[in-house]
Design a protein around this motif. Structure first.
Motif, mmCIF file in Angstrom:
data_model
loop_
_atom_site.group_PDB
_atom_site.id
_atom_site.type_symbol
_atom_site.label_atom_id
_atom_site.label_comp_id
_atom_site.label_asym_id
_atom_site.label_seq_id
_atom_site.Cartn_x
_atom_site.Cartn_y
_atom_site.Cartn_z
ATOM 1 N N ALA A 78 -7.781 -2.347 -11.127
ATOM 2 C CA ALA A 78 -6.499 -1.969 -11.960
ATOM 3 C C ALA A 78 -5.305 -2.785 -11.456
ATOM 4 C CB ALA A 78 -6.540 -0.515 -12.361
ATOM 5 N N ALA A 79 -4.939 -2.556 -10.295
ATOM 6 C CA ALA A 79 -3.714 -3.116 -9.444
ATOM 7 C C ALA A 79 -3.784 -4.607 -9.742
ATOM 8 C CB ALA A 79 -3.784 -2.696 -8.200
ATOM 9 N N ASP A 80 -4.869 -5.450 -9.531
ATOM 10 C CA ASP A 80 -5.219 -6.918 -9.738
ATOM 11 C C ASP A 80 -4.857 -7.227 -10.913
ATOM 12 O OD1 ASP A 80 -6.168 -7.475 -7.276
ATOM 13 O OD2 ASP A 80 -8.218 -7.841 -8.040
ATOM 14 N N GLU A 81 -5.125 -6.359 -12.065
ATOM 15 C CA GLU A 81 -4.808 -6.696 -13.219
ATOM 16 C C GLU A 81 -3.381 -6.378 -13.771
ATOM 17 O OE1 GLU A 81 -6.761 -9.031 -14.804
ATOM 18 O OE2 GLU A 81 -8.384 -8.791 -13.541
ATOM 19 N N GLY A 82 -2.506 -6.024 -12.796
ATOM 20 C CA GLY A 82 -1.138 -5.901 -13.225
ATOM 21 C C GLY A 82 -0.793 -4.406 -13.661
ATOM 22 N N LEU A 83 -1.670 -3.593 -13.454
ATOM 23 C CA LEU A 83 -1.493 -2.103 -13.847
ATOM 24 C C LEU A 83 -1.152 -1.281 -12.550
ATOM 25 C CD1 LEU A 83 -3.147 -3.096 -16.010
ATOM 26 C CD2 LEU A 83 -4.201 -0.928 -16.330
ATOM 27 N N ASN A 84 -0.206 -0.342 -12.840
ATOM 28 C CA ASN A 84 0.122 0.704 -11.831
ATOM 29 C C ASN A 84 -0.566 1.842 -11.882
ATOM 30 O OD1 ASN A 84 2.494 -0.913 -11.261
ATOM 31 N ND2 ASN A 84 3.721 0.238 -12.794
ATOM 32 N N ILE A 85 -0.862 2.934 -10.858
ATOM 33 C CA ILE A 85 -1.826 3.865 -10.839
ATOM 34 C C ILE A 85 -1.146 5.262 -11.106
ATOM 35 C CG2 ILE A 85 -3.832 4.953 -9.530
ATOM 36 C CD1 ILE A 85 -4.183 1.912 -10.031
ATOM 37 N N ASP A 86 -1.719 5.935 -12.290
ATOM 38 C CA ASP A 86 -1.277 7.400 -12.409
ATOM 39 C C ASP A 86 -2.169 8.200 -11.689
ATOM 40 O OD1 ASP A 86 -0.553 9.954 -13.721
ATOM 41 O OD2 ASP A 86 -1.740 9.115 -15.462
ATOM 42 N N THR A 87 -1.703 9.180 -10.842
ATOM 43 C CA THR A 87 -2.216 9.965 -10.210
ATOM 44 C C THR A 87 -2.041 11.364 -10.714
ATOM 45 O OG1 THR A 87 -0.851 10.287 -8.275
ATOM 46 C CG2 THR A 87 -2.843 8.489 -8.281
ATOM 47 N N ALA A 88 -2.852 12.367 -10.560
ATOM 48 C CA ALA A 88 -2.601 13.736 -11.119
ATOM 49 C C ALA A 88 -2.765 14.956 -9.776
ATOM 50 C CB ALA A 88 -3.600 14.023 -12.391
ATOM 51 N N SER A 89 -2.944 14.470 -8.731
ATOM 52 C CA SER A 89 -3.189 15.270 -7.635
ATOM 53 C C SER A 89 -3.225 14.602 -6.162
ATOM 54 C CB SER A 89 -4.667 15.870 -7.576
ATOM 55 O OG SER A 89 -5.780 14.763 -7.138
ATOM 56 N N GLY A 90 -2.900 15.484 -5.200
ATOM 57 C CA GLY A 90 -2.797 14.812 -4.045
ATOM 58 C C GLY A 90 -4.114 13.926 -3.530
ATOM 59 N N GLY A 91 -4.989 14.341 -4.074
ATOM 60 C CA GLY A 91 -6.389 13.667 -3.807
ATOM 61 C C GLY A 91 -6.698 12.372 -4.592
ATOM 62 N N GLU A 92 -6.138 12.323 -5.906
ATOM 63 C CA GLU A 92 -6.256 11.093 -6.308
ATOM 64 C C GLU A 92 -5.081 10.058 -5.804
ATOM 65 O OE1 GLU A 92 -7.731 12.637 -10.727
ATOM 66 O OE2 GLU A 92 -5.612 11.626 -10.643
ATOM 67 N N LEU A 93 -3.939 10.626 -5.395
ATOM 68 C CA LEU A 93 -2.705 9.900 -4.751
ATOM 69 C C LEU A 93 -3.496 9.407 -3.374
ATOM 70 C CD1 LEU A 93 0.068 8.976 -3.939
ATOM 71 C CD2 LEU A 93 0.613 11.274 -3.194
ATOM 72 N N ALA A 94 -3.987 10.266 -2.639
ATOM 73 C CA ALA A 94 -5.006 9.719 -1.195
ATOM 74 C C ALA A 94 -5.672 8.548 -1.610
ATOM 75 C CB ALA A 94 -5.491 10.858 -0.738
ATOM 76 N N VAL A 95 -6.520 8.886 -2.802
ATOM 77 C CA VAL A 95 -7.644 7.473 -3.039
ATOM 78 C C VAL A 95 -6.715 6.345 -3.193
ATOM 79 C CG1 VAL A 95 -9.505 6.615 -4.440
ATOM 80 C CG2 VAL A 95 -9.351 9.098 -3.640
ATOM 81 N N ALA A 96 -5.550 6.308 -4.056
ATOM 82 C CA ALA A 96 -5.094 5.093 -4.415
ATOM 83 C C ALA A 96 -4.256 4.380 -3.280
ATOM 84 C CB ALA A 96 -3.780 5.402 -5.625
ATOM 85 N N LEU A 97 -3.696 5.471 -2.591
ATOM 86 C CA LEU A 97 -3.012 4.796 -1.258
ATOM 87 C C LEU A 97 -4.304 4.196 -0.377
ATOM 88 C CD1 LEU A 97 -0.266 7.603 -0.417
ATOM 89 C CD2 LEU A 97 0.062 5.379 -1.311
ATOM 90 N N ALA A 98 -5.439 4.751 -0.198
ATOM 91 C CA ALA A 98 -6.345 4.170 0.686
ATOM 92 C C ALA A 98 -6.990 2.983 0.004
ATOM 93 C CB ALA A 98 -7.663 5.141 0.773
ATOM 94 N N ALA A 99 -6.652 2.712 -1.284
ATOM 95 C CA ALA A 99 -6.948 1.521 -1.791
ATOM 96 C C ALA A 99 -5.923 0.132 -1.588
ATOM 97 C CB ALA A 99 -7.195 1.603 -3.561
ATOM 98 N N GLY A 100 -4.906 0.689 -0.930
ATOM 99 C CA GLY A 100 -3.956 -0.293 -0.727
ATOM 100 C C GLY A 100 -2.773 -0.444 -1.671
ATOM 101 N N ILE A 101 -2.735 0.476 -2.639
ATOM 102 C CA ILE A 101 -1.909 0.480 -3.544
ATOM 103 C C ILE A 101 -0.608 0.635 -3.085
ATOM 104 C CG2 ILE A 101 -1.414 1.095 -6.022
ATOM 105 C CD1 ILE A 101 -4.002 -0.122 -5.890
ATOM 106 N N PRO A 102 0.352 -0.138 -3.389
ATOM 107 C CA PRO A 102 1.687 0.277 -2.750
ATOM 108 C C PRO A 102 2.264 1.605 -3.413
ATOM 109 C CG PRO A 102 1.899 -1.929 -3.423
ATOM 110 C CD PRO A 102 0.638 -1.567 -3.934
ATOM 111 N N GLY A 103 3.149 2.363 -2.597
ATOM 112 C CA GLY A 103 3.568 3.613 -3.105
ATOM 113 C C GLY A 103 4.335 3.357 -4.594
ATOM 114 N N GLU A 104 5.273 2.377 -4.574
ATOM 115 C CA GLU A 104 6.138 2.138 -5.686
ATOM 116 C C GLU A 104 5.211 2.057 -6.816
ATOM 117 O OE1 GLU A 104 6.096 0.351 -2.906
ATOM 118 O OE2 GLU A 104 6.483 -1.820 -3.496
ATOM 119 N N ARG A 105 4.079 1.757 -6.853
ATOM 120 C CA ARG A 105 2.881 1.431 -8.131
ATOM 121 C C ARG A 105 2.443 2.519 -8.418
ATOM 122 N NH1 ARG A 105 0.139 -4.268 -7.726
ATOM 123 N NH2 ARG A 105 -0.423 -3.794 -9.862
#
Ligand code: LLP
Length: 445
Positions: A78-105
């Protein structure tokens, strides 16, 4: 173009890889996701809105609603295709961060975020926290002050539009747990009170704008337009009252997909076009700078990208009433890997994947292996008369809200997610659970 075809032997392929090969390498049942399709849908959604909105001078962004399907690989696509990531819990946030998605996205949502989740979001420097209650505004402000930062926030408003699959009903919408209402009993509406609270805490909160989400699996475009009109009107009120021009509006997700031939979603380019015409008249009437718009599609991107490959086991024909028979085709999964038929009465379809058959089709019900009679995968589908144990069935459009809603009911091990790469290689981006996994948290005490 679809990821599906049949090879010379009649086997269904996913991006040219036969499902028999996928089952042989990775086992059954498996979720199978086409990386090419996922990326194309992510990019296509973003580009459709950019194409419609940029001519108006409106910048847009897309936040992939990761609740639909999230693994570190999926977040990176998703990030490669120019999308940001919407998370709905601390768990989803942790997975997005583990993927290397910058916090500001990353965005953080939720109607009942814990202090720990908000703190984690602030520490990660997320791009936005979507606040959902007056109490949460104080909580976020306090945690931001503790850290000497300003939290970027959006206010989730209840747009008063309830949209369902084929219609939208502008009643009874207030009676739900999400968001802050635009309607006031007396005095200011909860939404306006939230704006006041955020502006009053401007040392700790940077109010970026307003957010709304009208529902999910929506086909009717009117709902999106009506919601957009209402948040635009609130933006005008805020400007009149406080002299503040809120820079951003988020119109949420909910764009529907076709699960069966009966579903006819509108093209996303048409939805974007409708929104653009609505905006162009609203912008003409407004003296405020044009807002930045964002969207949060989940199902639209993930749903059609994935399918589930099952193996047929028991086949049984029962007499429903005198002269009326139904064939039950059991597969090696069920409501634990796809809860949606049970939860939402959702319809899917299935095709015989491992071969073609000339046998006349028979009305069939595809069922799972759980100890529950409601454990249905596909309620009614015509499958060849000779479907038998060992055949593979493919159930398309299981990419969204199937793996993410999966359970271990009856202690079934959850299937893995097999990604088919654009080069035709396959890999498990989440591996299948084993009995060891099932026992891992049983303390044995
Ligand atoms: N944004 C917000 C604030 C949401 O609450 C949701 C979905 C989305 C975006 C993404 O919606 P989508 O584009 O995927 O429709 N489990 C249900 C769907 C629940 C959706 C919840 N919120 C299902 O399987 O149909």
């Amino acid at each position: 173009t679809s990821q599906y075809a049949r090879d010379a032997s009649g086997c269904v392929t996913v991006d040219s890889v036969p499902v028999t090969e996928i089952a042989r390498r990775h086992g059954s049942p498996s979720y199978v996701v086409s990386e090419r399709t996922f990326r194309a849908r992510a990019r296509g959604f973003r580009e459709a809105f950019e194409a419609a909105l940029h001519p108006l001078g409106v910048q847009s962004a897309v936040y992939y609603a990761s609740k639909a399907l999230l693994t570190t690989a999926v977040a990176r696509w998703a990030a490669d295709e120019g999308l940001n990531i919407d998370t709905a819990s601390g768990g989803e946030l942790a997975v997005a961060l583990a993927a290397g998605i910058p916090g500001e996205r990353i965005a953080l949502h939720g109607n009942n975020k814990s202090a720990e989740e908000i703190a984690a979001a602030l520490d990660a420097g997320v791009g936005r926290i979507v606040v959902d209650s007056l109490a949460e505004i104080d909580l976020v402000a306090g945690l931001a002050r503790d850290r000497g930062t300003r939290a970027p926030v959006m206010i989730r408003v209840t747009p008063g539009v309830h949209a369902s699959t084929h219609e939208f009903i502008a009643t009874a919408h207030e009676d739900q747990k999400f968001g802050l209402s635009l309607n006031a009993e007396d005095g200011d509406s909860p939404a306006l009170q939230a704006v006041a609270a955020c502006l009053g805490a401007s040392d700790a909160l940077e109010l970026r704008g307003l957010h709304c989400h009208i529902g999910s699996q929506i086909f009717a475009a009117e709902g999106f337009g009506q919601a957009a009109e209402r948040v635009l009107a609130l933006r005008e009120t805020v400007a009149e009252r406080w002299g503040v021009s809120l820079p951003e509006l988020d119109l949420g997700g909910g764009h529907g997909v076709a699960y069966t031939a009966a579903d006819t979603p509108r093209d996303v380019a048409d939805i974007a076009g409708d929104l653009a015409s609505l905006l162009s008249s609203a912008l003409r009437d407004s003296r405020l700078p044009v807002p930045h718009l964002s969207f949060e599609p989940g199902r639209f991107i993930a749903g059609p990208s994935g399918c589930t490959v099952y193996t047929v086991g028991t086949v049984k024909t029962v007499t429903v009433s005198p002269g009326v028979r139904r064939r039950y085709v059991s597969v090696d999964g069920g409501m634990s890997d796809n809860a949606r038929p049970v939860l939402y009465d959702a319809n899917y379809t299935a095709v015989l994947g491992s071969r073609v058959s000339q046998e006349p089709p028979v009305l069939s019900r595809v069922v799972g292996k759980h100890c529950e009679s409601g454990d249905v995968v596909v309620k009614d589908v015509y499958l060849p008369g000779d479907v038998h144990a060992g055949d593979l069935l493919v159930v398309p459009v299981t990419g969204a809200y199937c793996w993410s809603l999966a359970s271990n009911y009856n202690w079934l091990a959850r299937p893995g997610i097999v990604a088919v790469a654009p080069d035709g290689s396959t890999r498990e981006i989440v591996r299948r659970e084993s009995v060891t996994d099932l026992l891992a948290r049983d303390t044995g005490i």
